[in-house]
Design a protein around this motif. Sequence first.
Motif, PDB file in Angstrom:
ATOM      1  N   SER A 139       0.831  -1.206   0.000  1.00 50.51           N
ATOM      2  CA  SER A 139       0.000   0.000   0.000  1.00 50.51           C
ATOM      3  C   SER A 139       0.866   1.257   0.000  1.00 50.51           C
ATOM      4  N   ARG A 140       1.942   1.200   0.796  1.00 49.72           N
ATOM      5  CA  ARG A 140       2.839   2.374   0.844  1.00 49.72           C
ATOM      6  C   ARG A 140       3.501   2.621  -0.500  1.00 49.72           C
ATOM      7  N   VAL A 141       3.921   1.533  -1.156  1.00 44.08           N
ATOM      8  CA  VAL A 141       4.572   1.683  -2.463  1.00 44.08           C
ATOM      9  C   VAL A 141       3.569   2.222  -3.487  1.00 44.08           C
ATOM     10  N   VAL A 142       2.375   1.653  -3.524  1.00 45.93           N
ATOM     11  CA  VAL A 142       1.348   2.062  -4.484  1.00 45.93           C
ATOM     12  C   VAL A 142       0.977   3.534  -4.311  1.00 45.93           C
ATOM     13  N   ASN A 143       0.938   3.990  -3.060  1.00 51.64           N
ATOM     14  CA  ASN A 143       0.547   5.369  -2.782  1.00 51.64           C
ATOM     15  C   ASN A 143       1.724   6.340  -2.752  1.00 51.64           C
ATOM     16  N   GLY A 144       2.920   5.844  -3.097  1.00 48.97           N
ATOM     17  CA  GLY A 144       4.075   6.718  -3.207  1.00 48.97           C
ATOM     18  C   GLY A 144       4.591   7.253  -1.896  1.00 48.97           C
ATOM     19  N   GLU A 145       4.359   6.531  -0.811  1.00 49.44           N
ATOM     20  CA  GLU A 145       4.858   6.994   0.479  1.00 49.44           C
ATOM     21  C   GLU A 145       6.365   6.761   0.568  1.00 49.44           C
ATOM     22  N   PRO A 146       7.113   7.666   1.201  1.00 48.32           N
ATOM     23  CA  PRO A 146       8.583   7.603   1.180  1.00 48.32           C
ATOM     24  C   PRO A 146       9.208   6.551   2.102  1.00 48.32           C
ATOM     25  N   ALA A 147       8.487   6.099   3.107  1.00 46.47           N
ATOM     26  CA  ALA A 147       9.099   5.252   4.144  1.00 46.47           C
ATOM     27  C   ALA A 147       9.206   3.788   3.726  1.00 46.47           C
ATOM     28  N   VAL A 148       9.740   3.540   2.521  1.00 46.62           N
ATOM     29  CA  VAL A 148       9.959   2.178   2.037  1.00 46.62           C
ATOM     30  C   VAL A 148      11.367   2.109   1.438  1.00 46.62           C
ATOM     31  N   HIS A 149      12.138   1.084   1.842  1.00 48.19           N
ATOM     32  CA  HIS A 149      13.503   0.938   1.324  1.00 48.19           C
ATOM     33  C   HIS A 149      13.465   0.773  -0.202  1.00 48.19           C
ATOM     34  N   ARG A 150      14.483   1.315  -0.867  1.00 51.16           N
ATOM     35  CA  ARG A 150      14.516   1.314  -2.330  1.00 51.16           C
ATOM     36  C   ARG A 150      14.461  -0.098  -2.890  1.00 51.16           C
ATOM     37  N   ASP A 151      15.194  -1.049  -2.290  1.00 53.30           N
ATOM     38  CA  ASP A 151      15.192  -2.437  -2.795  1.00 53.30           C
ATOM     39  C   ASP A 151      13.828  -3.089  -2.604  1.00 53.30           C
ATOM     40  N   THR A 152      13.195  -2.797  -1.464  1.00 52.95           N
ATOM     41  CA  THR A 152      11.862  -3.353  -1.199  1.00 52.95           C
ATOM     42  C   THR A 152      10.847  -2.805  -2.202  1.00 52.95           C
ATOM     43  N   ALA A 153      10.929  -1.504  -2.455  1.00 51.64           N
ATOM     44  CA  ALA A 153      10.018  -0.876  -3.417  1.00 51.64           C
ATOM     45  C   ALA A 153      10.199  -1.471  -4.812  1.00 51.64           C
ATOM     46  N   ALA A 154      11.459  -1.775  -5.155  1.00 46.88           N
ATOM     47  CA  ALA A 154      11.739  -2.367  -6.461  1.00 46.88           C
ATOM     48  C   ALA A 154      11.103  -3.750  -6.579  1.00 46.88           C
ATOM     49  N   ARG A 155      11.177  -4.561  -5.495  1.00 40.82           N
ATOM     50  CA  ARG A 155      10.545  -5.887  -5.510  1.00 40.82           C
ATOM     51  C   ARG A 155       9.034  -5.780  -5.661  1.00 40.82           C
ATOM     52  N   VAL A 156       8.456  -4.830  -4.947  1.00 41.87           N
ATOM     53  CA  VAL A 156       7.002  -4.635  -5.007  1.00 41.87           C
ATOM     54  C   VAL A 156       6.585  -4.205  -6.419  1.00 41.87           C
ATOM     55  N   ASN A 157       7.322  -3.277  -6.996  1.00 38.54           N
ATOM     56  CA  ASN A 157       6.985  -2.798  -8.342  1.00 38.54           C
ATOM     57  C   ASN A 157       7.145  -3.904  -9.378  1.00 38.54           C
ATOM     58  N   ALA A 158       8.166  -4.768  -9.203  1.00 36.00           N
ATOM     59  CA  ALA A 158       8.354  -5.895 -10.116  1.00 36.00           C
ATOM     60  C   ALA A 158       7.177  -6.871 -10.010  1.00 36.00           C
ATOM     61  N   ALA A 159       6.701  -7.103  -8.775  1.00 32.46           N
ATOM     62  CA  ALA A 159       5.547  -7.989  -8.579  1.00 32.46           C
ATOM     63  C   ALA A 159       4.285  -7.380  -9.183  1.00 32.46           C
ATOM     64  N   ILE A 160       4.132  -6.063  -9.032  1.00 32.17           N
ATOM     65  CA  ILE A 160       2.974  -5.359  -9.615  1.00 32.17           C
ATOM     66  C   ILE A 160       2.971  -5.520 -11.136  1.00 32.17           C
ATOM     67  N   GLU A 161       4.134  -5.349 -11.732  1.00 35.63           N
ATOM     68  CA  GLU A 161       4.260  -5.469 -13.187  1.00 35.63           C
ATOM     69  C   GLU A 161       3.965  -6.898 -13.637  1.00 35.63           C
ATOM     70  N   GLN A 162       4.488  -7.853 -12.905  1.00 34.02           N
ATOM     71  CA  GLN A 162       4.303  -9.258 -13.285  1.00 34.02           C
ATOM     72  C   GLN A 162       2.831  -9.680 -13.192  1.00 34.02           C
ATOM     73  N   LEU A 163       2.161  -9.215 -12.155  1.00 34.74           N
ATOM     74  CA  LEU A 163       0.772  -9.630 -11.931  1.00 34.74           C
ATOM     75  C   LEU A 163      -0.253  -8.732 -12.634  1.00 34.74           C
ATOM     76  N   GLY A 164       0.212  -7.607 -13.192  1.00 34.87           N
ATOM     77  CA  GLY A 164      -0.718  -6.691 -13.851  1.00 34.87           C
ATOM     78  C   GLY A 164      -1.658  -6.003 -12.883  1.00 34.87           C
ATOM     79  N   PHE A 165      -1.178  -5.762 -11.665  1.00 34.26           N
ATOM     80  CA  PHE A 165      -2.014  -5.138 -10.641  1.00 34.26           C
ATOM     81  C   PHE A 165      -2.301  -3.679 -10.993  1.00 34.26           C
ATOM     82  N   ARG A 166      -3.571  -3.262 -10.789  1.00 31.91           N
ATOM     83  CA  ARG A 166      -3.958  -1.858 -10.952  1.00 31.91           C
ATOM     84  C   ARG A 166      -4.740  -1.430  -9.721  1.00 31.91           C
ATOM     85  N   ARG A 167      -4.409  -0.278  -9.195  1.00 32.38           N
ATOM     86  CA  ARG A 167      -5.089   0.238  -8.015  1.00 32.38           C
ATOM     87  C   ARG A 167      -6.537   0.587  -8.347  1.00 32.38           C
TER      88      ARG A 167
END
Length: 328
Positions: free
Chosen positions: A16-44
């Motif tokens: 949720s933090r990554v999707v909403n652009g909140e800053p308190a997420v480590h860069r590597d963690t955000a990258a994993r989340v974004n990769a999963a979003i891309e793979q699954l085709g998730f849309r908010r």
Amino acid sequence: MPDVARLAGVSIKTVSRVVNGEPAVHRDTAARVNAAIEQLGFRRNTGARNLRRGTATGTLGLIVEDVGNPFYSELHRTVERVATGFGRQVLAGSSEESPDRERELALEFCGRRVDGMLIVPAGARHGYLEPELRSGTPIVFVDRPPGGLAADTVLADNVAGAAQAVAHLAAHGHRRIAFLADRPEIFTATERLEGYRAGCALAGLPADERLVIMRTPTADSVVEALRGLLDGPAAATAVIAGNNRVTTHLLRALAHAARRPAVLGFDDFGLADLLDPPMSVVATDVGALGRTAAELLFARLRGDASPPRKVVLPVHLVPRGSAEVPPS
């Protein structure tokens, strides 16, 4: 969102933090989340998020007669440009000149909780929208006024434009000027008929109702109308076309006609200047029409609570050649 969290190996809150652009997420963690979003085709689900927050949906509803008509395509494009500047998206639909379809679309947009609506009305009764206005959904009517509803309205000066068309043709020697237009139930057609009659009176032209034909413009109906207008000793020497659809059918019909009257269209269209002769028109600034309506809507969204406004925008005659010929 749970699927994204499982694939990325993080909590749903982190997604949720990554999707909403909140800053308190480590860069590597955000990258994993974004990769999963891309793979699954998730849309908010923006609508669900806005409902939870109690905020606007970020959308406007636009109802026109026909999105395929260049006039309404330009209107749509202008509204969209203004809406984009305010961070809104536009949902659009065509009424196809059906009051039932107009009502269906309007209520569908209301059900989707659009922030506001712009409507080119097909019907003459709009009391069904009174509850929406009372609840705070702003509505602006464009090109035609509402029936039985006090709401902001932006129109073109159809009466003055048609009167100007008659005066222009009369100045080139025409005394038998026909008016070929859409159905009289349509507001713009009736306004232009009023302007045509006023223009004839001012020019001292005889009133001849045989020169006025108003019906749904089709290839066959315009051919039939033209045949009646151009036959006989009292034939028309000039024709005013009541809108761009009438003009298109009229030009096709004239390609096979023995006589060619002077022609002056209402509403400009692409390639009009490339015809032989180039097409003279009374032009509505469609961009100004859409921009004014959209700006009125956003003024309401920003809290303007003044009484409903009626804005009438000027039209202008563009002489190119088809109307500037003497009677044959």
